[in-house]
Design a protein around this motif. Structure first.
Motif, PDB file in Angstrom:
ATOM      1  N   ILE A   1       1.004   4.206  -2.908  1.00 31.07           N
ATOM      2  CA  ILE A   1       0.776   5.516  -2.577  1.00 31.07           C
ATOM      3  C   ILE A   1       1.789   6.447  -2.800  1.00 31.07           C
TER       4      ILE A   1
ATOM      5  N   ARG B   1      -0.208  12.513   0.317  1.00 28.36           N
ATOM      6  CA  ARG B   1      -0.202  11.170   0.421  1.00 28.36           C
ATOM      7  C   ARG B   1      -1.694  10.795   0.859  1.00 28.36           C
TER       8      ARG B   1
ATOM      9  N   VAL C   1       0.831  -1.363   0.021  1.00 30.05           N
ATOM     10  CA  VAL C   1      -0.011   0.066  -0.166  1.00 30.05           C
ATOM     11  C   VAL C   1       0.855   1.336  -0.009  1.00 30.05           C
TER      12      VAL C   1
ATOM     13  N   GLY D   1      -3.548   8.244  -1.404  1.00 29.87           N
ATOM     14  CA  GLY D   1      -4.297   6.965  -0.727  1.00 29.87           C
ATOM     15  C   GLY D   1      -5.690   6.670  -1.012  1.00 29.87           C
TER      16      GLY D   1
END
Length: 437
Positions: free
Chosen positions: A307, A323, A303, A327
């Motif tokens: 991102i 971010r 993840v 995300g």
């Protein structure tokens, strides 16, 4: 000129050309690739600044383009010859008969000449930069002439079709030929934009019979007078009514085309950078997932890398994401990807469980497979994010699901997974020297 509104149009054209030339956002590499186009923009700007209007002849070899211009000028300024294709370079001369602050007549090489590709390219470049085109023919149009006329009409707002060498035909033949030509161009040109001329009439023989008892006949050679009056009137009419507007419109059209090309080049450059960024993150994620023996840590690393990739891509496209924003975008894309690739995600999970049960000793066997799936998933996320950014932060009409599906359908999944395994295996072997032995 009595071109109402022309000055306003010229002012707008000047502004658009200057903005195009002075745009500091255009990367140096793109300017270098389009150097010739930028030089043409500068020439167009110079032409507008001096109030010049360019009238260019266009047509096949030996239809009398140079002779037509000489007739308009009243002087032998352009080379003519009975030899095929005398004009090898574009040339220009100022037309003093029309006091417009500078009307220039441009001669061009003939199109469709054998081994004359360079001449044809030059002729088309001149036509694109000119404000009014005299498309010259000397009879019914050939297929190639009709095709070329269509091209010129798509590039130019102002075209006059000139049937030169009309002196070769009888009055009835001229009438018939005019009707035929008008029928061919009825959807492209107004009837008044077809003009018949005789720029350099051919020499003829005339027989005279003496009126006396002998009835003696004598022959004499003579050349009919040049006949371009209708063309002059049509040219004057167009230039008086539209001259400045034509110059502005042509400059605006070319500037618009160049702007599109600049945007395409910039987008292509960004895409090339984006592709490298995506591949870098794909490998990093594949190695991280394949090397780390703890499945939970795999997911966190996956993840975070996705991102980071989206943040990087957003900067490449000049629309920086935080971010948090990145995300959210990753969550949307991953959700669609999970729904469309259930089998792949299942493989990812099984590989992770196998890796956990083996205590990490089968990393090269199972970790490479899991890493390849992670590599592929990140590649899809990157492709979707890049398309979203390239479209100005838009998913398009079909939304994210359709975009992700189109990406999946366009990819050679087996090829990418095979490439991913090879790259990851190479990296993992470097980190596991004992297993590589």
């Amino acid at each position: 000129m009595q071109d109402r509104g022309g000055e306003r149009h010229l002012s707008l054209a000047r502004e658009s050309l200057r903005e195009l030339l002075d745009d500091e956002r255009v990367p140096a590499v793109v300017r270098a690739e389009l150097a010739e186009d930028y030089a043409r923009v500068q020439r167009l700007l110079d032409k507008i600044e001096h109030g010049h209007v360019h009238v260019a002849v266009f047509g096949r070899v030996s239809v009398g383009k140079s002779a037509l211009l000489n007739a308009l000028l009243g002087d032998e300024r352009f080379a003519t010859s009975p030899l095929h294709g005398e004009t090898r370079h574009s040339a220009e001369a100022r037309w003093e008969s029309f006091d417009a602050g500078g009307v220039y007549l441009i001669d061009t090489p003939g199109i469709n000449e054998v081994a004359g590709e360079a001449r044809e390219r030059l002729a088309r470049e001149v036509a694109t930069e000119s404000d009014l085109i005299l498309f010259v023919i000397d009879g019914d149009m050939t297929a190639s002439e009709f095709e070329a006329l269509g091209w010129v009409l798509r590039e130019q707002a102002a075209v006059i079709l000139v049937l030169n060498k009309a002196d070769r035909y009888t009055a009835d033949e001229r009438t018939t030929l005019r009707e035929v030509l008008l029928s061919r161009v009825k959807d492209q040109l107004a009837p008044e934009r077809l003009v018949l001329t005789a720029a350099a009439p051919a020499e003829r023989v005339r027989v005279r019979v003496r009126v006396d008892a002998a009835g003696e006949e004598t022959e004499e050679r003579f050349r009919p007078p040049v006949d371009i009056d209708d063309l002059k009137l049509r040219l004057w009419s167009v230039l008086e009514a539209e001259g400045k507007t034509l110059a502005a419109l042509n400059a605006g059209l070319f500037a618009g085309r160049l702007s599109d090309r600049v945007a395409e080049r910039i987008l292509a450059a960004k895409h090339a950078i984006g592709e490298r960024v995506i591949r870098l993150y794909c490998l990093s994620k594949g190695v991280a997932v394949g090397f780390n023996p703890i499945p939970g840590a795999d997911l966190v690393a996956a993840v975070m890398l996705d991102i980071g990739m989206v943040v990087h891509l957003s900067r490449v496209y000049g629309m920086p994401f935080s971010r948090v924003e990145a995300g959210r975008l990753v969550a949307v894309i991953s959700g669609q990807l999970a729904a469309l690739m259930g089998t792949a995600w299942a493989l990812n999970l099984v590989s992770g469980l196998l890796k956990l049960g083996s205590g990490g000793f089968s990393t090269l066997a199972t970790g490479t497979a899991q890493g390849a799936v992670a590599y592929f998933a990140t590649y899809v996320v990157g492709q979707a994010a890049e398309r979203y950014l390239a479209a100005g932060k838009s998913w398009g009409e079909g939304g994210p699901k359709r975009m992700v599906r189109e990406i999946l359908d366009s990819l050679d999944r087996d090829s990418i997974l095979r490439e991913a395994r090879e790259e990851i295996l190479s990296k993992l072997k470097g980190r596991h020297p004992r297993e590589a032995q």
